[in-house]
Design a protein around this motif. Structure first.
Motif, PDB file in Angstrom:
ATOM      1  N   GLU A 237      -9.149  -3.888  -6.692  1.00  0.00           N
ATOM      2  CA  GLU A 237      -9.100  -2.529  -7.214  1.00  0.00           C
ATOM      3  C   GLU A 237      -9.997  -2.446  -8.444  1.00  0.00           C
ATOM      4  O   GLU A 237     -10.051  -3.381  -9.246  1.00  0.00           O
TER       5      GLU A 237
ATOM      6  N   THR B 127      -5.905  -1.675   4.121  1.00  0.00           N
ATOM      7  CA  THR B 127      -5.849  -0.259   3.781  1.00  0.00           C
ATOM      8  C   THR B 127      -6.849   0.009   2.667  1.00  0.00           C
ATOM      9  O   THR B 127      -7.016  -0.806   1.757  1.00  0.00           O
ATOM     10  N   VAL B 128      -7.502   1.164   2.721  1.00  0.00           N
ATOM     11  CA  VAL B 128      -8.482   1.563   1.721  1.00  0.00           C
ATOM     12  C   VAL B 128      -7.992   2.827   1.020  1.00  0.00           C
ATOM     13  O   VAL B 128      -7.586   3.794   1.686  1.00  0.00           O
ATOM     14  N   GLN B 129      -8.016   2.806  -0.328  1.00  0.00           N
ATOM     15  CA  GLN B 129      -7.525   3.936  -1.115  1.00  0.00           C
ATOM     16  C   GLN B 129      -8.546   4.314  -2.195  1.00  0.00           C
ATOM     17  O   GLN B 129      -8.526   3.760  -3.295  1.00  0.00           O
ATOM     18  N   PRO B 130      -9.442   5.255  -1.907  1.00  0.00           N
ATOM     19  CA  PRO B 130     -10.344   5.766  -2.951  1.00  0.00           C
ATOM     20  C   PRO B 130      -9.662   6.878  -3.747  1.00  0.00           C
ATOM     21  O   PRO B 130      -8.787   7.583  -3.221  1.00  0.00           O
TER      22      PRO B 130
ATOM     23  N   SER C 248      -5.781   7.787   1.077  1.00  0.00           N
ATOM     24  CA  SER C 248      -5.430   6.506   1.670  1.00  0.00           C
ATOM     25  C   SER C 248      -5.801   6.537   3.143  1.00  0.00           C
ATOM     26  O   SER C 248      -5.436   7.472   3.865  1.00  0.00           O
ATOM     27  N   TYR C 249      -6.548   5.514   3.568  1.00  0.00           N
ATOM     28  CA  TYR C 249      -6.947   5.392   4.981  1.00  0.00           C
ATOM     29  C   TYR C 249      -6.376   4.103   5.546  1.00  0.00           C
ATOM     30  O   TYR C 249      -6.634   3.011   5.031  1.00  0.00           O
TER      31      TYR C 249
ATOM     32  N   ILE D 199     -11.332   2.555  -6.380  1.00  0.00           N
ATOM     33  CA  ILE D 199     -10.995   2.264  -4.988  1.00  0.00           C
ATOM     34  C   ILE D 199     -10.108   1.029  -4.966  1.00  0.00           C
ATOM     35  O   ILE D 199     -10.285   0.111  -5.784  1.00  0.00           O
ATOM     36  N   ARG D 200      -9.142   1.035  -4.082  1.00  0.00           N
ATOM     37  CA  ARG D 200      -8.242  -0.108  -3.912  1.00  0.00           C
ATOM     38  C   ARG D 200      -8.262  -0.511  -2.443  1.00  0.00           C
ATOM     39  O   ARG D 200      -8.127   0.336  -1.551  1.00  0.00           O
ATOM     40  N   ILE D 201      -8.416  -1.808  -2.192  1.00  0.00           N
ATOM     41  CA  ILE D 201      -8.413  -2.364  -0.842  1.00  0.00           C
ATOM     42  C   ILE D 201      -7.411  -3.508  -0.820  1.00  0.00           C
ATOM     43  O   ILE D 201      -7.480  -4.419  -1.649  1.00  0.00           O
TER      44      ILE D 201
ATOM     45  N   SER E  52       0.847  -1.192   0.000  1.00  0.00           N
ATOM     46  CA  SER E  52       0.000   0.000   0.000  1.00  0.00           C
ATOM     47  C   SER E  52       0.873   1.229   0.000  1.00  0.00           C
ATOM     48  O   SER E  52       1.851   1.314   0.724  1.00  0.00           O
TER      49      SER E  52
END
Length: 532
Positions: free
Chosen positions: A356, A307-310, A299-300, A342-344, A49
């Motif tokens: 993703e 991890t979550v990335q919208p 990125s959260y 979004i990517r997880i 990530s």
């Protein structure tokens, strides 16, 4: 030619200065290995990530190699005083995918007694007592050999025709990082890229750049959590499926504009507005102001296991399209695209996962229709290092990107500016566009210095009546068939030193009945790389 002398002279001076200021004794050390494939080959079978400029480097174990100029009394990576136990050599992981993220803070550790090539030119104080900050100077030297069969790049030939090419690619990168104080920083990085090939080979646009700037920007810290970057800069987001500096290329990809970087708690946010900078091999590159590239990437990391990335990415190309026999070629110019995604990614115990995807909307003005497309990647992996020798990790992926269906809106996904070589086959015969691909990835580590990769793909067109675009020369294709072919990639990486490695690779693509050209494709290559 003057730019060539500049780069060669600079690298020679760096080596001379570094060696003169270092001591001559060389010791062995234990230090952590880097992520299995660096840059575009980077993949140890686990997702990583990252937001714009923060790279995750996995430490996969310790191994022993020769170090540069250690102190006589202490081995490389050793500590002294109360912490006398041997530790991994931090200089092995100092260089990142984006060199402006390099980390040399270990040199401030009073217990660190090791030394790697180039360290004497890092964190050099400027002015009395360092009142004008610190300066880092360094770079990279890379040499790669290609043997290609059936991959085109000859007059009158496309991919999957009986062509054979042998050539060598050389690349030198040099950078200077001036950290004036906590609020101001200047960074510049240059490149010289050249090729030598058989007379029939037609160089790719990504092979040559005879002296230019990859980065030239200033960072201004506006608030404790907010930094503004202005100037020429490379971009890298997520796992590089849509935005990447494209390190596999002998040249790299860069942009020009501004970016705001915000870090608050578990959130990291980048907002950027730039213009693409195409390569002009024989003159200084200039930003193409008809190709704005902009977006917002978040990125959260507040969840325990993932991890979550919208994100949102906008790309306009206001240049006139290329006109073929059937009219304007889709995606060659005069379009405006908006990609939402979004990517997880993460893992639980020995299980790993990554997802993703998202829609792509906009306007294909040259065709007189709207854009309505999408993509998705799903992967699940298992680390078997605790159960089997050689620490294997096995992944299963499914990649999808929409193709165009006749009538109505235009549906073929545009892959934007990716590290395409890392995914969908190292032969580079497939873009992330009109494709469905189940694929399996296996990575192993038979010794402390050697990493292995095996990646098998089955390629199918999402729409039989649309082409599957290739990277650099799409072959003639059937518009009634879906089977594009199968590919096997095999790669071995030997970690020669803390900042040096050797890669050997072989790839073969067995063409399917969608490809109308007569031969399969073979790709054999070797590469040596040194960071300093």
């Amino acid at each position: 030619m003057s730019r060539l002398f500049y780069f060669l002279g600079a690298i020679a001076m760096l080596f001379v200065t570094d060696r003169a200021s270092a001591q001559s004794h060389v010791e062995s050390s234990q230090y952590a290995s880097e992520l299995f494939l660096r840059h575009e080959l980077e993949s140890d079978g686990q997702p990583f990530s990252t937001t714009a400029d923060d790279q995750l480097v996995q430490q996969t174990g310790a191994y022993t190699v020769a170090c540069w100029d250690c102190d006589d009394s202490v081995d490389c990576g050793d500590t002294v005083g109360n912490n006398a136990a041997k530790k991994p050599n931090p200089c092995a992981n100092s260089h990142k995918d984006l060199f402006f993220n390099n980390d040399f803070s270990y040199l401030n550790d009073p217990y660190y007694q090791g030394h790697c090539l180039g360290d004497r030119l890092k964190l050099m104080t400027i002015g009395e007592d360092g009142r004008w900050g610190t300066l880092d100077i360094g770079g990279q030297q890379r040499l790669r050999y290609h043997h290609e069969r059936g991959m085109g790049q000859q007059a009158g030939a496309t991919r999957f025709e009986p062509t054979t090419n042998d050539f060598v690619l050389t690349r030198t990168r040099l950078y200077g990082n001036w950290q004036v104080n906590e609020c101001v920083r200047f960074y510049t990085e240059g490149i010289y890229a050249a090729d030598g090939a058989n007379s029939e080979y037609i160089p790719r646009p990504i092979d040559r750049n005879f002296g230019d700037f990859l980065n030239a920007f200033v960072d201004l810290k506006l608030l404790e959590s907010t930094t503004l970057r202005v100037g020429r800069q490379e971009l890298l987001y997520g796992n590089q499926r849509l935005i990447s500096p494209l390190d596999w290329a002998n040249t790299r990809r860069t942009f020009e504009g501004a970016k705001v970087m915000i870090k608050t708690g578990d959130w990291e946010t980048d907002i950027f507005y730039t213009h693409y900078v195409p390569v002009l091999p024989n003159e200084l590159d200039r930003a193409d102001y008809d190709q704005p590239f902009y977006g917002c990437y978040l990125s959260y990391s507040g969840f325990e296991n993932f991890t979550v990335q919208p994100y949102y990415i906008g790309y306009d190309n206001n240049n006139p399209p290329i006109v073929g026999s059937g009219g304007p070629i889709a995606g060659s110019g005069d379009f405006s695209l908006h990609t939402f995604g979004i990517r997880i990614n993460g893992g639980i115990d020995d299980w790993l996962f990554e997802m993703e995807g998202g829609p792509q909307l906009g306007r294909q003005s040259a065709l007189g229709v709207n854009q309505e497309a999408g993509f998705c990647t799903c992967g699940i992996g298992r680390s078997l290092g605790s159960q089997l020798p050689w620490s294997p990790t096995l992944w299963g992926y499914y990649d999808y990107a929409s193709g165009n269906a006749p009538g109505g809106d235009f549906n073929r996904f545009n892959q934007l500016f990716p590290l395409a070589h890392k995914y969908l086959g190292f032969v580079d015969a497939v873009q992330r566009s009109n494709i469905q691909s189940p694929n399996m990835l296996l990575t192993m580590k038979p010794t402390e210095k050697i990493n292995l990769l095996f990646w098998y793909y089955h390629f199918m067109a999402n729409q039989a009546d649309d082409i599957v675009p290739s990277i650099g020369g799409t072959p003639p294709q059937s518009l009634t068939r879906k089977d594009f072919g199968d590919e096997l990639d095999v790669l071995a990486k030997y970690q020669w030193g803390p900042r040096s490695n050797i890669i050997l690779g072989w790839s073969h693509l067995w063409r399917g009945d969608k490809i109308l050209a007569p031969t399969d494709a073979d790709f054999v290559y070797s590469q040596w790389e040194l960071d300093f």
